[in-house]
Design a protein around this motif. Structure first.
Motif, PDB file in Angstrom:
ATOM      1  N   GLN A 108       0.825  -1.211   0.000  1.00  0.00           N
ATOM      2  CA  GLN A 108       0.000   0.000   0.000  1.00  0.00           C
ATOM      3  C   GLN A 108       0.860   1.263   0.000  1.00  0.00           C
TER       4      GLN A 108
ATOM      5  N   LYS B  30     -16.625  -3.320  -0.524  1.00  0.00           N
ATOM      6  CA  LYS B  30     -15.431  -3.182  -1.366  1.00  0.00           C
ATOM      7  C   LYS B  30     -15.585  -1.998  -2.303  1.00  0.00           C
ATOM      8  N   GLU B  31     -14.462  -1.499  -2.766  1.00  0.00           N
ATOM      9  CA  GLU B  31     -14.440  -0.312  -3.632  1.00  0.00           C
ATOM     10  C   GLU B  31     -15.373  -0.468  -4.827  1.00  0.00           C
ATOM     11  N   SER B  32     -15.328  -1.633  -5.471  1.00  0.00           N
ATOM     12  CA  SER B  32     -16.095  -1.833  -6.706  1.00  0.00           C
ATOM     13  C   SER B  32     -17.609  -1.834  -6.485  1.00  0.00           C
TER      14      SER B  32
ATOM     15  N   LYS C 143     -19.143   0.244  -4.100  1.00  0.00           N
ATOM     16  CA  LYS C 143     -19.564   1.470  -3.418  1.00  0.00           C
ATOM     17  C   LYS C 143     -20.658   2.235  -4.169  1.00  0.00           C
TER      18      LYS C 143
ATOM     19  N   CYS D 201     -15.946  12.766  -0.400  1.00  0.00           N
ATOM     20  CA  CYS D 201     -14.822  11.987  -0.935  1.00  0.00           C
ATOM     21  C   CYS D 201     -13.520  12.650  -0.462  1.00  0.00           C
TER      22      CYS D 201
ATOM     23  N   ARG E 155     -11.861  11.956  -7.077  1.00  0.00           N
ATOM     24  CA  ARG E 155     -12.953  11.068  -6.683  1.00  0.00           C
ATOM     25  C   ARG E 155     -14.301  11.788  -6.777  1.00  0.00           C
TER      26      ARG E 155
ATOM     27  N   TYR F 274     -18.357   8.445   1.582  1.00  0.00           N
ATOM     28  CA  TYR F 274     -17.997   7.515   0.506  1.00  0.00           C
ATOM     29  C   TYR F 274     -16.563   7.028   0.720  1.00  0.00           C
ATOM     30  N   ASP F 275     -15.705   7.931   1.193  1.00  0.00           N
ATOM     31  CA  ASP F 275     -14.353   7.587   1.652  1.00  0.00           C
ATOM     32  C   ASP F 275     -14.290   7.881   3.142  1.00  0.00           C
TER      33      ASP F 275
ATOM     34  N   TYR G  50     -13.741  -0.743   4.510  1.00  0.00           N
ATOM     35  CA  TYR G  50     -13.352  -2.083   4.087  1.00  0.00           C
ATOM     36  C   TYR G  50     -11.957  -2.396   4.648  1.00  0.00           C
TER      37      TYR G  50
ATOM     38  N   GLU H 280      -9.661  -0.406   7.371  1.00  0.00           N
ATOM     39  CA  GLU H 280     -10.393   0.793   7.776  1.00  0.00           C
ATOM     40  C   GLU H 280     -11.272   0.553   9.007  1.00  0.00           C
TER      41      GLU H 280
END
Length: 565
Positions: free
Chosen positions: A87, A226-228, A230, A250, A255, A318-319, A348, A351
């Motif tokens: 990361q 997961k991100e995909s 959201k 965001c 974003r 969202y974030d 996720y 986090e």
């Protein structure tokens, strides 16, 4: 101290351009206070929680200090886990986007060492790695640190928790004395203070203190997504909660723009607000939002500072925000003027730990919830259609349309009689019209968008105890077991449960959902040169001399005590 804009920091044009591309508007508190001191060459202790922007706090000045003309390792970053090493490497690659001639490489256990040795022959100047694998390369002389300018200990307390103290000492004793030493840690236990005293020279101590934060009485929820998934989850939440006016936050300008375009393409009335927009444009967007001319405002924290709208029904993170204070500022924009409000936060993986910090410091309860199902979305949309239909029935002009329906039914049934088909009723016609209206108005989804990647809350609570046929006779320590689990499966070290080490065997607890992957990935795995066998254990703790290492008790787990189990 006021947060600095990145433009206020003495950074190269290449790094400034990269930061703009990353979409950051201003430095976080730890970045604002750390970057100037690190650029000046000071040793530094940075005390801040996970998710506060520590990677860029040391990564930006580290990149600026690299001489691209020198093909040797100049910066070494030690990370507790493979996951964090990867990361951090990805984030620094973004910072390096316009810097020519600078190469970065992550090194960690679980990846074939031959592949890493080949990559090291390309002469990277920045290495980010786990202590065990870095030591392995140092022994092989495939990592040479004679030209090292800076060493960073990232999440130092976590590395000590995992039993890496010996490895850290070995590495720090073999690097040049005139290097710069940077240490980041969420907490400052005695062992960290010993490290700083032994290896740092007059370090600057930066501490990002948590203020006493209070959260207004707002219903707070979190969803593990997961991100995909959201975008789909956000769409369903807005639909099922029948939200008229909402704020979506965001972390970057990029974003904000991407999410705004995605929501607009789905038929939502959404607009963006961020620092790249002219002040005139931002004022216009805000005025339209106050008047209710569109439903969803998507913004960054900096751009949203002036938002003061009483009718906001919900806030969506969202974030997850970079700072606990940002969380409070965000959700405080709903539930105003005596109204009720809701806040939904998407998280996720790692986090979850940051969310727990937010709950602790805000003394609030954030309730887990599942994403709405497709059936729930359809039910809500149909309910709205029927509600509108009920209102239309009060209109006297409706009666003239009834005659059209009667004639249409007669015509259809006459045709059906000739072809021996089923007859239709006025109920059939009403159903067909309702379906047609729903699809044309977008109130019924014509395409099913599955949420394959959403995670149900609380799915990682149960632990499974595993048996490993290797123990203290083979000089096994808890850190070796944790390193192997992390390296072979990507399981975050923090999720490993109790470890019991006996003379010839050991037990380790892992979350239930990771157990199949651990059993598969660690079949015939090698620890300390010995090929192991790993399997589920149904036995209780066996009697005998052994060591106990409990992951749930912080700072009790650095050097396991011998005990009668």
């Amino acid at each position: 101290m006021k947060n600095l804009s990145f433009k206020d920091l003495t950074l190269s044009d290449e790094v400034q351009r990269a930061i703009v591309d990353m979409g950051f508007e201003e430095a976080t508190p730890i970045q604002s206070q750390s970057i100037p001191y690190i650029l000046e060459g000071n040793d530094l202790i940075g005390q801040a929680q996970t998710g506060t922007g520590k990677t860029c706090a040391f990564g930006i000045p580290a990149v600026e200090k690299i001489d691209p003309q020198i093909d040797s390792i100049q910066v070494l970053v030690l990370s507790p886990t493979r996951e964090l090493a990867i990361q951090s490497c990805e984030e620094l690659r973004n910072v390096l986007k316009y810097k020519d001639g600078i190469r970065i490489l992550p090194v960690y256990g679980g990846q074939p060492i031959d592949r890493q040795i080949m990559a090291l022959k390309k002469r990277p100047q920045i290495i980010i790695g786990t202590p065990g694998r870095v030591m392995d390369h140092m022994r092989r002389r495939t990592i040479k640190l004679e030209s090292l300018k800076m060493i960073v200990l990232d999440e130092a307390d976590e590395m000590l928790n995992m039993g890496f103290r010996e490895d850290i000492d070995t590495i720090l004793e073999k690097v040049p004395e005139d290097r710069q030493t940077i240490l980041f840690s969420a907490t400052m236990p005695k062992e960290i203070l010993e490290l700083t005293k032994k290896y740092q020279k007059n370090p600057v101590h930066i501490k990002i203190a948590h203020k006493e934060l209070t959260v207004p009485s707002i219903e707070q929820y979190y969803l593990e997504v997961k991100e995909s998934a959201k975008l789909e989850v956000l769409s369903r939440l807005i639909d099922t909660n029948d939200i008229k006016l909402s704020l979506v936050f965001c972390n970057t300008k990029k974003r904000v723009d991407e999410l705004t375009a995605s929501l607009q393409s789905r038929g939502f009335s959404a607009e963006a607000l961020h620092g790249d927009m002219r002040q005139e444009h931002r004022d216009k967007v805000m005025n339209l939002f106050r008047k209710g001319n569109f439903d969803i405002l998507i913004a960054t924290d900096v751009a949203a500072r002036g938002i003061d709208v009483d009718d906001v029904e919900a806030v969506f993170n969202y974030d997850l925000p970079n700072d606990d204070e940002y969380y409070v500022h965000r959700i405080g924009r709903t539930g105003r003027a005596g109204r009720t409000g809701k806040a939904f936060t998407f998280i996720y993986g790692r986090e979850m730990y940051k969310l727990r910090d937010i709950q602790r410091y805000t003394k609030s309860t954030i309730i887990p919830m599942k994403p709405p199902s497709l059936n729930e979305v359809e039910e809500k949309k149909m309910s709205n259609i029927l509600k509108a239909l009920k209102e239309n029935l009060k209109d006297e002009s409706v009666s003239k349309f009834a005659s059209h329906i009667e004639r249409f039914i007669d015509t259809i049934n006459n045709e059906s009689e000739e072809h021996d088909d089923n007859f239709v009723s006025s109920l059939d016609i009403a159903g067909a019209l309702l379906k047609m209206y729903g699809e044309q108005s977008g109130n019924l989804p014509s395409v099913v968008n599955e949420i394959d990647n959403a995670v149900e809350p609380g799915s990682s609570k149960d632990m499974v105890r595993l048996f490993i046929n290797i123990g203290s006779d083979s000089k096994i320590q808890p850190k070796h077991i944790i390193e192997s689990l992390v390296a072979s499966t990507g399981l975050p070290g923090k999720l490993v449960g109790a470890i019991d080490i006996f003379d010839r065997y050991s037990f380790v607890e892992v979350p239930k959902e990771f157990a199949p992957e651990v059993l598969k990935s660690m079949k015939n795995y090698t620890i300390k040169g010995k090929r192991i066998n790993i399997e589920k254990s149904n036995a209780r703790k066996k009697s005998g001399r052994g060591s106990s290492f409990n992951r749930s008790t912080p700072f009790n787990r650095r050097s396991p005590k011998k005990s009668k189990a």
